[in-house]
Motif scaffolding. Structure first.
Motif, PDB file in Angstrom:
ATOM      1  N   GLU A  13      49.275  49.297  28.790  1.00 11.30           N
ATOM      2  CA  GLU A  13      48.592  48.980  30.035  1.00 11.30           C
ATOM      3  C   GLU A  13      49.460  48.003  30.814  1.00 11.30           C
ATOM      4  O   GLU A  13      50.062  47.105  30.235  1.00 11.30           O
ATOM      5  N   GLU A  22      46.743  45.528  41.745  1.00  8.40           N
ATOM      6  CA  GLU A  22      45.948  46.746  41.537  1.00  8.40           C
ATOM      7  C   GLU A  22      44.613  46.418  40.873  1.00  8.40           C
ATOM      8  O   GLU A  22      43.580  46.977  41.239  1.00  8.40           O
ATOM      9  N   ARG A  23      44.624  45.499  39.918  1.00  4.19           N
ATOM     10  CA  ARG A  23      43.360  45.063  39.287  1.00  4.19           C
ATOM     11  C   ARG A  23      42.450  44.426  40.326  1.00  4.19           C
ATOM     12  O   ARG A  23      41.242  44.643  40.328  1.00  4.19           O
ATOM     13  N   CYS A  24      43.025  43.641  41.241  1.00  8.98           N
ATOM     14  CA  CYS A  24      42.255  43.005  42.296  1.00  8.98           C
ATOM     15  C   CYS A  24      41.650  44.067  43.222  1.00  8.98           C
ATOM     16  O   CYS A  24      40.470  44.009  43.560  1.00  8.98           O
ATOM     17  N   GLU A  43      40.971  47.159  42.482  1.00  8.61           N
ATOM     18  CA  GLU A  43      39.931  47.873  41.730  1.00  8.61           C
ATOM     19  C   GLU A  43      38.644  47.061  41.690  1.00  8.61           C
ATOM     20  O   GLU A  43      37.552  47.617  41.844  1.00  8.61           O
ATOM     21  N   THR A  63      49.616  41.950  33.653  1.00  5.77           N
ATOM     22  CA  THR A  63      49.572  41.119  34.844  1.00  5.77           C
ATOM     23  C   THR A  63      50.282  39.798  34.600  1.00  5.77           C
ATOM     24  O   THR A  63      50.528  39.404  33.462  1.00  5.77           O
TER      25      THR A  63
END
Length: 159
Positions: free
Chosen positions: A69, A134-136, A138, A72
């Motif tokens: 994965e 990208e996590r932010c 999402e 970050t």
């Protein structure tokens, strides 16, 4: 190398691209032919030694066969142990800025300075930063109920 993310289809594609049969790959990797077949069939994931041996025989990396994965910046900092204060001193910004950058809420102008502060190559730092952004994005999509709203860095297209 932990093979949790092992992807049998990537092994099969790499084997075919390299022109190996199951038997030829097994000989080159120093494993049994049944191991190669079992691994490609997607049974129990192979151990790290087998993944590394197969990757070496195919002229690729274990990461290419078992992609992890995206990591970050915050996870990297957490694993390596420096406090936000120490990281802030290393990059010359405040702890609030370090927190925002590591959470993917803002970008930076001097990526080389931040990469050095994280003890990463600039490319690796940029990839980890993009994973955080990208996590932010999402999280924003989840909070908005999956509606197709623009994220902060995508803008609205209005002038």
């Amino acid at each position: 190398m932990h093979p949790d993310g092992f992807r049998p289809e990537l092994l099969a594609a790499s084997r075919r691209k390299a022109g190996f049969s199951h038997d030829a790959l097994a000989v080159s990797a120093g494993v049994g032919p049944q191991t190669v077949r079992r691994v490609e069939e997607g049974g129990r994931p192979p151990g790290g030694r087998v993944v590394n041996a197969l990757a070496t025989a195919l002229g690729t990396t274990a990461e290419a066969l078992a992609p992890s994965e995206p990591t970050t910046l915050g996870r990297i900092r957490d694993r390596r142990g420096p406090t936000r204060r120490r990281m802030a001193e290393a990059v010359g910004y405040g702890t609030g800025t370090v927190r925002a950058v590591q959470a993917g809420r803002c970008g930076v102008r001097h990526a080389e300075r931040w990469a050095r502060g994280h003890e990463l190559s600039e490319d690796r730092w940029r990839a980890a930063g993009e994973a955080g952004r990208e996590r932010c994005r999402e999280a924003i999509r989840r909070r908005s109920g999956g509606q197709n709203r623009p994220t902060p860095d995508e803008g609205t297209g209005e002038q």
